[in-house]
Design an enzyme around this catalytic site. Structure first.
Site, PDB file in Angstrom:
ATOM      1  N   HIS A  95    -106.914 -18.733  21.823  1.00 22.36           N
ATOM      2  CA  HIS A  95    -106.863 -19.942  22.656  1.00 22.36           C
ATOM      3  C   HIS A  95    -107.460 -21.143  21.934  1.00 22.36           C
ATOM      4  O   HIS A  95    -107.920 -22.086  22.565  1.00 22.36           O
ATOM      5  CB  HIS A  95    -107.617 -19.732  23.979  1.00 22.36           C
ATOM      6  CG  HIS A  95    -107.107 -18.594  24.800  1.00 22.36           C
ATOM      7  ND1 HIS A  95    -107.431 -17.294  24.536  1.00 22.36           N
ATOM      8  CD2 HIS A  95    -106.273 -18.581  25.862  1.00 22.36           C
ATOM      9  CE1 HIS A  95    -106.836 -16.511  25.417  1.00 22.36           C
ATOM     10  NE2 HIS A  95    -106.117 -17.256  26.223  1.00 22.36           N
TER      11      HIS A  95
ATOM     12  N   GLU B 291     -91.988 -16.853  25.465  1.00 24.27           N
ATOM     13  CA  GLU B 291     -91.923 -18.148  24.775  1.00 24.27           C
ATOM     14  C   GLU B 291     -90.593 -18.325  24.056  1.00 24.27           C
ATOM     15  O   GLU B 291     -90.026 -19.416  24.022  1.00 24.27           O
ATOM     16  CB  GLU B 291     -93.095 -18.301  23.802  1.00 24.27           C
ATOM     17  CG  GLU B 291     -94.444 -18.537  24.475  1.00 24.27           C
ATOM     18  CD  GLU B 291     -95.029 -17.279  25.113  1.00 24.27           C
ATOM     19  OE1 GLU B 291     -94.565 -16.159  24.799  1.00 24.27           O
ATOM     20  OE2 GLU B 291     -95.963 -17.415  25.938  1.00 24.27           O
TER      21      GLU B 291
END
Lengths: 409, 336
Positions: free
Chosen positions: B128, B59
């Site tokens: 998540h 990321e």
């Protein structure tokens, strides 16, 4: 069965204050000895380059070997002047900081060849993503010294409008990306910039800069992965100046292999160069630039040099480095070495050097006088407080307009 | 044309890439596969591998490379696979993307969009399900957007791509297929059968910084965004309250005018978000209302939020602000 308690290994440099400086285990190949691979060669075939050091200048000032490049005496002289300018600039700005005219300064004493030589290889439109010790890129590209000083003094003519620490320059026009101050962040950005050039079908390349200590940060590894994956047209420069503030370079690499060898796992061609040898830095950078421009992708270059001064004006290296270490540094001084070469070529002399030194100093003084006439950090004529509300966004949102009014502007 | 939120987001990418060849899209699994949620489906095939491509699982690298690309002059629109994975990129977002224009005196700018699915309700556990919007709204130089339906998702995403500054684009993943109202034991109405699923196929933008009054009523003001807009609507209906329900759509810039006008009218306010409470965006909203509407308030402002704990797995529905919890707090706001 061994039952000894485990011990944590913490790498230590060979010498500390009180010790004799010692570089005896630093292997230095002779000038001209290290081979020059073909531009198209695969990284795997040149793994030896990460353990050697490309050197061109001999002790006597002769330029030898396969890396000897096509630099005319005039170009070499101009390189020498760039480095002298950089050194005089640093010395004046250090003194200005000591006199309280600014808050902070970072010099590049002893490392002038790295940035000054690399810059001359680049073309209009290429982009450097530098750290705070590559001011030589600006000097060698002809950026006005006075503008650099305006930034250092945070005066009303500072292009950064007083927002950044001294030496955190920015100039898109001169191919010098805004310096962050956070270590390593620019390394992956350079790769992204180079990817964008490739995506756009452009011919420009990027150069990334990072210090030995900052190769530990995640951004370095992200940059290596992205550069190798997308074969980005980028030159990845690690400036190994031996010290990250008080931390010796061995701390960032487990005190084994080399920084260049970091390229091997990524399949990136990697080599080491004598960072105090202007001709060697030029040749290696040119080789890497040609690789990038001809679609062969990234090159990792470890510039082996020495931080002769403190980390910054807030640092005193005598408390963690052995006395005399900088004079014992076996790769010498970049200015003295190029000067010797020019004298060897018969195009320079001690007398001309003294004249050039005086000329350079007067240029720096003139720039300083002009910058100080506008203002220093303490003399007033600072950028307006109104400026801090500008450039947060392209268009100022209502909350910032309200806060600016609250602040009285 | 009827679209899910996923299709509306894909359509926005498609139109942006068609209109401007500087727009490039990348992220993990984004290229060949079209994204784990399919938001970039078909783009690589249509625009080629140099405009829509897969990225290494990094990321920091995705955002850091995007900063360099934006500085070069192209327009990266990147996907972080789940908002929960954005933290390695935080330094690049905060110290670089958000600061570049300011620190360089406007010499370099960073127009990029960072998209990420956010929020819970999908049994995703703590990796998540998170709602990290306040980590971005606190950063000077960032805009933070969260749509709640396909029409807005497309218009806001196109506005974000047009924007000259970095935009964090949070997609409530529980809303990808239909408006979820917190009643997890009941089926949702799919977007294909919902008015907000009727998306114009032409290019249009929805301006950043404009909230939407989704319901009007005199009783109280309910401020929400993302999934909680529908939970708030359901709870108000079940509590038989006629409320002003404000869908913020954009957190920064914030539409203070709509909020202030409504609270001045109703004198009562409840703020709803999924994210943890302490230093959540509700705290900012509450402060704005206190500063601007103090003398109009009849009762204290209440925040109904996720608990100050990591997002749980098995206990998801005891963490997620349920219609029952909302009703209970709405009733407290309605006390004399």
């Amino acid at each position: 069965m061994v039952t000894e308690p485990l011990k944590l290994h913490v790498p230590e440099p060979g010498c500390r204050p009180g010790d004799e400086p010692d570089f005896s285990d630093f292997e230095i190949p002779k000038a001209g000895e290290t081979r020059k691979p073909d531009l198209k060669d695969d990284a795997d075939t040149m793994r030896d380059m990460a353990f050697s050091i490309v050197r061109v200048l001999t002790k006597d000032g002769e330029a030898v070997g396969p890396w000897l490049a096509d630099l005319s005496p005039d170009k070499l002289k101009s390189g020498l002047i760039d480095m002298m300018k950089m050194r005089a600039f640093d010395s004046r700005m250090l003194a200005a900081q000591r006199m309280g005219k600014t808050s902070f300064y970072i010099q590049c004493l002893g490392e002038e060849a790295v940035a000054c030589a690399a810059q001359t290889v680049l073309q209009q439109g290429d982009m450097n993503f530098p750290t705070y010790r590559q001011s030589g890129l600006l000097i060698a590209s002809g950026y006005p010294m006075q503008t650099m000083m305006n930034q250092i003094y945070s005066n009303a003519a500072d292009p950064n409008k007083g927002r950044q620490l001294p030496t955190m320059y920015s100039s898109k026009e001169y191919g010098f990306f805004s310096i962050s101050g956070n270590l390593g962040t620019q390394f992956i950005q350079a790769v992204g910039w180079a990817m964008a050039s490739a995506i756009s079908g452009d011919t420009k390349i990027a150069t990334a800069w990072i210090g030995d200590g900052a190769t530990s940060v995640g951004d370095f590894h992200a940059a290596m992965v992205f550069a190798s994956t997308y074969r980005a047209p980028v030159i990845l420069n690690v400036v190994n100046n031996q010290w990250a503030i008080s931390t010796f370079q061995g701390m960032a690499r487990g005190n084994s292999a080399t920084f260049a060898a970091r390229g091997h796992g990524f399949g990136i061609p990697a080599l080491r160069v004598d960072g105090n040898d202007y001709l060697a830095v030029y040749a290696v950078t040119k080789w890497a630039a040609e690789r990038a421009r001809s679609g062969h992708g990234p090159t990792l270059i470890e510039h082996v040099t020495y931080r002769a001064g403190g980390h910054s004006t807030s640092d005193d290296p005598s408390s963690y480095r052995a006395k005399g270490e900088s004079t014992a540094w076996p790769l010498g001084d970049p200015i003295e070495r190029l000067k010797k070469h020019l004298i060897f070529l018969g195009v320079w002399s001690e007398k001309r050097h003294t004249q050039a030194k005086a000329q350079v100093l007067s240029e720096v003084r003139e720039a300083q006088k002009a910058a100080e006439a506008i203002g220093t950090l303490i003399s007033g004529n600072a950028p307006s407080t109104r400026d801090i509300f500008e450039d947060v966004f392209e268009t100022m949102p209502p909350n910032l307009i309200r806060q600016r009014k609250e602040a009285g502007y | 044309m009827r679209m899910t939120m996923i299709e509306a987001i894909q359509n926005a990418h498609d139109l942006a890439m068609m209109q401007d060849d500087k727009v490039v899209v990348f992220g993990e699994d984004v290229g060949f596969f079209g994204g784990v949620f399919r938001c970039t489906a078909g783009l690589q095939e249509k625009y080629g591998k140099s405009r829509c491509f897969d990225a290494p699982i990094n990321e920091l690298g995705i955002v850091g490379a995007a900063v360099g690309m934006a500085a070069y002059g192209i327009k990266p629109v990147v996907e972080i696979q789940f908002a929960d994975y954005v933290y390695p990129a935080y330094d690049q977002i905060v110290s670089e993307a958000a600061r570049l224009r300011h620190r360089s005196g406007g010499d370099f700018t960073c127009p990029l969009v960072i998209r990420m699915p956010t929020g819970g309700g999908i049994f995703g556990g703590q990796t998540h399900s998170q709602s990290p919007e306040a980590l971005f709204t606190h950063v000077a130089g960032l805009k933070t957007v969260m749509p709640s339906n396909p029409i807005d998702a497309k218009g806001l995403l196109l506005a974000a791509i047009e924007d000259p500054d970095p935009v964090i684009f949070l997609e409530p993943k529980r809303l990808y297929n239909g408006p979820f109202d917190g009643h997890y034991d009941k089926p949702i109405v799919p977007w294909k059968k919902h008015d907000f699923g009727d998306v114009d196929t032409e290019y249009y933008t929805t301006p950043l910084g404009k909230a939407k009054l989704v319901e009007e009523g005199p009783d109280l003001t309910i401020i929400a965004y993302g999934t909680m807009v529908y939970v708030a609507q359901a709870a108000a209906k079940e509590a038989e309250l006629n409320a002003d329900i404000i869908d913020l759509r954009s957190l920064v810039p914030l539409d203070m005018e709509t909020i202030i006008a409504s609270v001045k009218k109703t004198g009562r306010c409840a703020i709803v978000h999924e994210a943890t409470r302490t230093s959540g965006f509700g705290a900012e909203l509450s402060a704005v209302i206190q500063e601007n509407c103090f003398y109009h308030l009849e009762t204290p402002i209440r925040r109904i939020t996720g608990w100050d704990t990591p997002y749980p797995h098995a206990q998801e529905w005891d963490y997620f602000p349920s219609p029952e919890r909302l009703i209970s707090d709405f009733n407290k706001v309605m006390e004399d």
